[in-house]
Write an enzyme that holds these catalytic residues in place. Sequence first.
Site, PDB file in Angstrom:
ATOM      1  N   CYS A  74      -6.821   9.419  -2.277  1.00 25.59           N
ATOM      2  CA  CYS A  74      -6.362   8.130  -2.885  1.00 25.59           C
ATOM      3  C   CYS A  74      -5.172   8.514  -3.616  1.00 25.59           C
ATOM      4  O   CYS A  74      -5.278   9.508  -4.620  1.00 25.59           O
ATOM      5  CB  CYS A  74      -7.521   7.542  -3.384  1.00 25.59           C
ATOM      6  SG  CYS A  74      -8.967   7.250  -2.520  1.00 25.59           S
TER       7      CYS A  74
ATOM      8  N   LEU B 195      -9.647  -2.057 -10.497  1.00 28.81           N
ATOM      9  CA  LEU B 195      -9.631  -2.483 -12.154  1.00 28.81           C
ATOM     10  C   LEU B 195      -9.161  -1.107 -12.819  1.00 28.81           C
ATOM     11  O   LEU B 195      -8.216  -1.622 -13.468  1.00 28.81           O
ATOM     12  CB  LEU B 195     -11.308  -2.630 -12.379  1.00 28.81           C
ATOM     13  CG  LEU B 195     -11.293  -3.556 -13.736  1.00 28.81           C
ATOM     14  CD1 LEU B 195     -10.607  -4.809 -13.513  1.00 28.81           C
ATOM     15  CD2 LEU B 195     -12.766  -3.716 -14.045  1.00 28.81           C
TER      16      LEU B 195
ATOM     17  N   ASN C 230      -7.289  12.016  -8.480  1.00 26.11           N
ATOM     18  CA  ASN C 230      -6.696  13.062  -7.598  1.00 26.11           C
ATOM     19  C   ASN C 230      -5.375  13.436  -8.248  1.00 26.11           C
ATOM     20  O   ASN C 230      -4.442  12.786  -8.065  1.00 26.11           O
ATOM     21  CB  ASN C 230      -6.508  12.740  -6.236  1.00 26.11           C
ATOM     22  CG  ASN C 230      -7.906  12.135  -5.477  1.00 26.11           C
ATOM     23  OD1 ASN C 230      -8.889  12.731  -5.599  1.00 26.11           O
ATOM     24  ND2 ASN C 230      -8.128  11.042  -5.015  1.00 26.11           N
TER      25      ASN C 230
ATOM     26  N   CYS D 163      -8.082   4.951   7.244  1.00 24.20           N
ATOM     27  CA  CYS D 163      -7.455   4.648   5.860  1.00 24.20           C
ATOM     28  C   CYS D 163      -5.792   4.362   6.632  1.00 24.20           C
ATOM     29  O   CYS D 163      -5.081   5.096   6.878  1.00 24.20           O
ATOM     30  CB  CYS D 163      -7.355   5.576   4.972  1.00 24.20           C
ATOM     31  SG  CYS D 163      -6.466   5.127   3.395  1.00 24.20           S
TER      32      CYS D 163
ATOM     33  N   GLY E   7       0.800   1.183  -0.486  1.00 24.54           N
ATOM     34  CA  GLY E   7       1.523  -0.120  -0.441  1.00 24.54           C
ATOM     35  C   GLY E   7       0.166  -1.007  -0.879  1.00 24.54           C
ATOM     36  O   GLY E   7      -0.934  -0.594  -0.990  1.00 24.54           O
TER      37      GLY E   7
ATOM     38  N   CYS F  95       5.275   1.641  -2.353  1.00 25.53           N
ATOM     39  CA  CYS F  95       4.830   0.274  -3.154  1.00 25.53           C
ATOM     40  C   CYS F  95       5.533   0.007  -4.377  1.00 25.53           C
ATOM     41  O   CYS F  95       5.920   1.102  -5.163  1.00 25.53           O
ATOM     42  CB  CYS F  95       3.435   0.762  -3.562  1.00 25.53           C
ATOM     43  SG  CYS F  95       2.576  -0.658  -4.376  1.00 25.53           S
TER      44      CYS F  95
ATOM     45  N   GLU G   8       1.950   6.606   6.090  1.00 26.45           N
ATOM     46  CA  GLU G   8       0.849   7.556   6.478  1.00 26.45           C
ATOM     47  C   GLU G   8      -0.510   6.852   6.588  1.00 26.45           C
ATOM     48  O   GLU G   8      -0.702   5.845   6.169  1.00 26.45           O
ATOM     49  CB  GLU G   8       0.739   8.380   5.073  1.00 26.45           C
ATOM     50  CG  GLU G   8       1.893   9.444   4.881  1.00 26.45           C
ATOM     51  CD  GLU G   8       2.088   9.908   3.710  1.00 26.45           C
ATOM     52  OE1 GLU G   8       1.471  11.135   3.253  1.00 26.45           O
ATOM     53  OE2 GLU G   8       2.531   9.368   2.680  1.00 26.45           O
TER      54      GLU G   8
ATOM     55  N   CYS H  57       1.608   1.545 -10.515  1.00 25.84           N
ATOM     56  CA  CYS H  57       0.626   1.975 -11.157  1.00 25.84           C
ATOM     57  C   CYS H  57       0.909   3.496 -11.407  1.00 25.84           C
ATOM     58  O   CYS H  57       1.328   4.327 -10.757  1.00 25.84           O
ATOM     59  CB  CYS H  57      -0.755   2.017 -10.497  1.00 25.84           C
ATOM     60  SG  CYS H  57      -1.104   0.542  -9.626  1.00 25.84           S
TER      61      CYS H  57
ATOM     62  N   CYS I  62      -0.591   6.902  -9.874  1.00 27.00           N
ATOM     63  CA  CYS I  62      -0.365   6.901  -8.271  1.00 27.00           C
ATOM     64  C   CYS I  62       0.772   7.456  -7.711  1.00 27.00           C
ATOM     65  O   CYS I  62       1.864   7.109  -8.031  1.00 27.00           O
ATOM     66  CB  CYS I  62      -0.694   5.191  -7.649  1.00 27.00           C
ATOM     67  SG  CYS I  62      -0.492   5.309  -5.929  1.00 27.00           S
TER      68      CYS I  62
END
Length: 374
Positions: free
Chosen positions: A351, A234, A309, A121, A178, A128, A108, A132, A135
């Site tokens: 994001c 972070l 988000n 972006c 990624g 990935c 994407e 996390c 995400c």
Amino acid sequence: MSHRAANNPFNLLGRSLEELREFVQSLGEPTYRADQIYHALYAERRFDVASMTNLPAALRERLARESAITLPQVRRRYESSDGAVRYVLALDAPENAGAPAGKPATVEAVFMPEENRQTICISTQAGCAVDCHFCLTATLGLIRNLTAGDIVGQVLMALHDQRATLKPQTNVVLMGQGEPLLNYDAVTAALRILLDPNGMAITPKHTTLSTSGIIPGIEKLALEKVRPKLAISLNASSNAQRDAIMPINRKYPIEKLLEACARYPLRPWEHLTFEYVLLGGFNDAPEDAARLAKLVAKLRVKVNLIPWNPGDLPYEKPNPARIEEFRRILNEKSIPAFVRYSRGQDVMAACGQLAVLESARNTSGPSLSQISGV
Ligand code: SAH
Ligand code: SF4
């Protein structure tokens, strides 16, 4: 390098000038032909050798037979009410033919128009591996690394698709799917083309690579002649907290990451950006802001606070009063901090929301309601 197996045209996209020179030499052509191809492809955005009229007709015909320019194909285009456009792209470059069966060769990119510029972006991997917990991309796992051509191709494709309304300045952020520093060679090869004044001519000041904090990658990037700005995700104010949402922190803990940041050779105009995803009730307390301020106090940094988000994950959006308080505490300690509301949330373009699974055979794609969280 063997360029031309039967039925395996040489993909011009993503090649450096040196690689193109080697290719044209293998055709018995003078090297300046490579410079002409490089310019036509990246600066003029000509995606068909027939339209490269600076080349002699015989060479154009030969290139049409023996080479290809395999741009990502727009599989779906989702337009947000705020103007952002999310592209679901199929990557069918010949060198990707070995992608694992059943895994989608899609990725994407998001185009965000602003008054005097556009920001694009782009993704650096399909999926990935970093995992996390907040995400959505992480839920895909790593599908595969993108090639330099796949990465440059996303920018070319978006600029081409939006050519009627382009503004003079283009910003590129490597913040899609990624972890860029875990696909180091392809990402830096793509950046050399993107940032080359004779190539796509995007300026380093307008290009940002965001990393979850892969220290060896940061150290390598520090040595590159051509490099974008660096942003570090972070996302937490202590190791215990970061361990809980970013397993990568056990490998590269906060203190080591900050040491690497302190050693990073910033150019005179440059600062580091720290991204901090605000997860409601988890890392958005005033004490977190105070701890974060202490962590970054000695660095030349700016902090981007990104309210989480939503996706189909067990976290909550932060409350607006807490967001404001968090920012105020950082500012009070003289740390520039900004709240970044992501664009394109209604089409899952924000994001951490880039995670649509589409098989290569499914050309219709999911409807918006099938995309979690909409
Ligand atoms: N892998 C790189 C770049 C892509 S993620 C990285 O992690 O830095 C880009 C940014 O989006 C990161 O700062 C990440 O922390 C943030 N992010 C991920 N999921 C998010 C979500 N659901 N809401 C808001 N930001 C998110
Ligand atoms: Fe990967 Fe970045 Fe998402 Fe973490 S936040 S899983 S590193 S894309």
